[in-house]
Design an enzyme around this catalytic site. Sequence first.
Site, PDB file in Angstrom:
ATOM      1  N   GLY A  37       4.254  54.543  39.925  1.00 14.78           N
ATOM      2  CA  GLY A  37       5.161  53.653  39.439  1.00 14.78           C
ATOM      3  C   GLY A  37       5.029  52.924  38.196  1.00 14.78           C
ATOM      4  N   ASP A  70       4.085  58.065  36.907  1.00 16.97           N
ATOM      5  CA  ASP A  70       5.298  57.983  37.228  1.00 16.97           C
ATOM      6  C   ASP A  70       5.995  59.014  37.418  1.00 16.97           C
ATOM      7  OD1 ASP A  70       7.248  55.112  37.092  1.00 16.97           O
ATOM      8  OD2 ASP A  70       8.515  56.948  36.789  1.00 16.97           O
ATOM      9  N   TYR A  75      16.604  49.109  52.285  1.00 17.06           N
ATOM     10  CA  TYR A  75      15.397  48.509  51.646  1.00 17.06           C
ATOM     11  C   TYR A  75      14.509  47.506  52.622  1.00 17.06           C
ATOM     12  CZ  TYR A  75      12.731  45.998  48.077  1.00 17.06           C
ATOM     13  OH  TYR A  75      11.777  45.586  47.398  1.00 17.06           O
ATOM     14  N   LYS A  85      10.935  48.424  54.332  1.00 20.51           N
ATOM     15  CA  LYS A  85       9.808  47.473  54.125  1.00 20.51           C
ATOM     16  C   LYS A  85       9.064  46.829  55.450  1.00 20.51           C
ATOM     17  CE  LYS A  85       9.757  47.366  49.490  1.00 20.51           C
ATOM     18  NZ  LYS A  85       8.630  48.038  48.949  1.00 20.51           N
TER      19      LYS A  85
HETATM   20  P1  NAD Z   1      11.218  49.725  39.850  1.00 21.04           P
HETATM   21  O1  NAD Z   1      12.133  50.347  40.232  1.00 21.04           O
HETATM   22  O2  NAD Z   1      11.092  49.004  38.400  1.00 21.04           O
HETATM   23  O3  NAD Z   1      10.137  50.647  39.538  1.00 21.04           O
HETATM   24  C1  NAD Z   1       9.666  51.727  40.303  1.00 21.04           C
HETATM   25  C2  NAD Z   1       9.157  52.811  39.517  1.00 21.04           C
HETATM   26  O4  NAD Z   1       8.855  53.960  40.675  1.00 21.04           O
HETATM   27  C3  NAD Z   1      10.115  53.459  38.542  1.00 21.04           C
HETATM   28  O5  NAD Z   1       9.275  53.568  37.450  1.00 21.04           O
HETATM   29  C4  NAD Z   1      10.535  54.973  39.012  1.00 21.04           C
HETATM   30  O6  NAD Z   1      10.644  55.838  37.844  1.00 21.04           O
HETATM   31  C5  NAD Z   1       9.242  55.177  39.949  1.00 21.04           C
HETATM   32  N1  NAD Z   1       9.422  56.235  41.050  1.00 21.04           N
HETATM   33  C6  NAD Z   1      10.629  56.320  41.710  1.00 21.04           C
HETATM   34  N2  NAD Z   1      10.535  57.527  42.406  1.00 21.04           N
HETATM   35  C7  NAD Z   1       9.280  58.062  42.055  1.00 21.04           C
HETATM   36  C8  NAD Z   1       8.694  59.047  42.706  1.00 21.04           C
HETATM   37  N3  NAD Z   1       8.864  59.766  43.504  1.00 21.04           N
HETATM   38  N4  NAD Z   1       7.322  59.187  42.414  1.00 21.04           N
HETATM   39  C9  NAD Z   1       6.737  58.217  41.339  1.00 21.04           C
HETATM   40  N5  NAD Z   1       7.376  57.426  40.872  1.00 21.04           N
HETATM   41  C10 NAD Z   1       8.797  57.102  41.295  1.00 21.04           C
HETATM   42  O7  NAD Z   1      10.502  48.646  40.958  1.00 21.04           O
HETATM   43  P2  NAD Z   1       9.510  47.443  40.764  1.00 21.04           P
HETATM   44  O8  NAD Z   1      10.501  46.199  40.745  1.00 21.04           O
HETATM   45  O9  NAD Z   1       8.574  47.477  39.889  1.00 21.04           O
HETATM   46  O10 NAD Z   1       8.872  47.253  42.346  1.00 21.04           O
HETATM   47  C11 NAD Z   1       7.655  47.948  42.680  1.00 21.04           C
HETATM   48  C12 NAD Z   1       7.609  47.708  44.155  1.00 21.04           C
HETATM   49  O11 NAD Z   1       7.655  46.062  44.322  1.00 21.04           O
HETATM   50  C13 NAD Z   1       8.459  48.180  45.162  1.00 21.04           C
HETATM   51  O12 NAD Z   1       7.905  48.437  46.342  1.00 21.04           O
HETATM   52  C14 NAD Z   1       9.454  47.050  45.615  1.00 21.04           C
HETATM   53  O13 NAD Z   1      10.348  47.057  46.644  1.00 21.04           O
HETATM   54  C15 NAD Z   1       8.553  45.961  45.255  1.00 21.04           C
HETATM   55  N6  NAD Z   1       9.163  44.554  44.956  1.00 21.04           N
HETATM   56  C16 NAD Z   1       9.660  44.157  43.817  1.00 21.04           C
HETATM   57  C17 NAD Z   1      10.357  43.283  43.559  1.00 21.04           C
HETATM   58  C18 NAD Z   1      10.827  42.736  42.124  1.00 21.04           C
HETATM   59  O14 NAD Z   1      11.571  41.649  42.366  1.00 21.04           O
HETATM   60  N7  NAD Z   1      10.648  43.529  41.342  1.00 21.04           N
HETATM   61  C19 NAD Z   1      10.335  42.073  44.700  1.00 21.04           C
HETATM   62  C20 NAD Z   1       9.563  42.279  45.928  1.00 21.04           C
HETATM   63  C21 NAD Z   1       9.211  43.784  46.031  1.00 21.04           C
HETATM   64  N1  SER Z   2      13.855  42.003  43.811  1.00 20.96           N
HETATM   65  C1  SER Z   2      13.857  42.676  45.051  1.00 20.96           C
HETATM   66  C2  SER Z   2      15.490  43.082  45.236  1.00 20.96           C
HETATM   67  O1  SER Z   2      16.035  42.383  44.917  1.00 20.96           O
HETATM   68  C3  SER Z   2      13.399  42.236  46.121  1.00 20.96           C
HETATM   69  O2  SER Z   2      12.490  42.817  46.828  1.00 20.96           O
HETATM   70  O3  SER Z   2      15.658  44.237  45.786  1.00 20.96           O
END
Ligand code: NAD
Ligand code: SER
Length: 318
Positions: free
Chosen positions: A8, A34, A143, A147
């Site tokens: 990812g 990715d 979601y 988690k």
């Molecule tokens: P994002 O949606 O920006 O990125 C996810 C990436 O995963 C994308 O580039 C997508 O193309 C790729 N992807 C989707 N399906 C896939 C698959 N089958 N195989 C390979 N790649 C695949 O998400 P993010 O914001 O970077 O979040 C990353 C992690 O952090 C997640 O677990 C999310 O729940 C967690 N998280 C994010 C936030 C936030 O604010 N961004 C907050 C809390 C937790």
């Molecule tokens: N930024 C994330 C969301 O809003 C928190 O896990 O889904």
Amino acid sequence: MKKILVLGSGGQIGSELTMRLREVYGDSNVVATDLKPERLTQAIQESGPTDGVDATKMDDVARVVKKYDIDSIYNLVAILSATAEKNPMLGWNVGMGALINCLEVSREMKCALFTPSSIGAFGPTTPLDGTPQDTIQRPRTIYGVTKVTGELLGDYYHERFGVDARSVRFPGLISYVTPPGGGTTDYAVDIYYAAVKGEDFVCPLKQGTLLDMMYMPDALNAAINIMEADPTKLIHRNSFNVTAMHFPPEVIYAEVKKHFPNFKMTYDVDPVKQKIADSWPNWMDDTCARKEWGFKPKYDLPAMTVDMIDKLKKKFNK
Ligand code: NAD
Ligand code: SER
């Protein structure tokens, strides 16, 4: 030196964490992947190895781990809260499929594994002020269900099979390289883009909605430091509360307005996002992360705002 696989890498966190990991561990030791390799930034494509991997296919994860002799996996694959609520089966299949494949491959091939959890792992029956590390977790979103399941599976694989699985519960992350992928906290990123582009901003959450947030540099440090932590000091593993600040929309608006006095924000509440936000902590207690592995964020709201605006002005030549 570690050999790291990032799954990812094209997302909001992956686009920056991959580059940070390459700085720390060496460009050739961090493999960026990715489902959509075309999403990888130019900087990632030009600085080290890349591959296309579907994390929901175990053979594909195992293939890339073998090919690059990987010993540590950063699994960033998930469908974020608001998007997953529109398609719960997709949210479950992607989030859980990627995680169980990573856990199984880590068990067989002796990899350490980082998978972020989230403030979404809590729900309306959780104490929402000063949310403790160990507390009620009954989320009402798909979601959040993924988690909590992920946290339980990470601890299970550690205790049952000795897999070095570790995690943090990220709050909403604010950053300027890659936009967020459909979360409830995205408004706190979008507001900066609007201000810098000279546009008005329509906030999808109502006044007074408190949520935990963190600037991306602190999140990157957290992801690396938890994986470098001395395991004998860890009482918890999956997953640590971490936060840097909490505010409602009107407070971030007032902060942005200090830099753009004519900037205007109005409200048009999105009921799905509002319901999710209302069920998440107002602020988490992250004492355990601070004590067990020295978590200490650097950015507060004013410092983050100065840096975000500076970086976005450069990005948009403003
Ligand atoms: P994002 O949606 O920006 O990125 C996810 C990436 O995963 C994308 O580039 C997508 O193309 C790729 N992807 C989707 N399906 C896939 C698959 N089958 N195989 C390979 N790649 C695949 O998400 P993010 O914001 O970077 O979040 C990353 C992690 O952090 C997640 O677990 C999310 O729940 C967690 N998280 C994010 C936030 C936030 O604010 N961004 C907050 C809390 C937790
Ligand atoms: N930024 C994330 C969301 O809003 C928190 O896990 O889904």
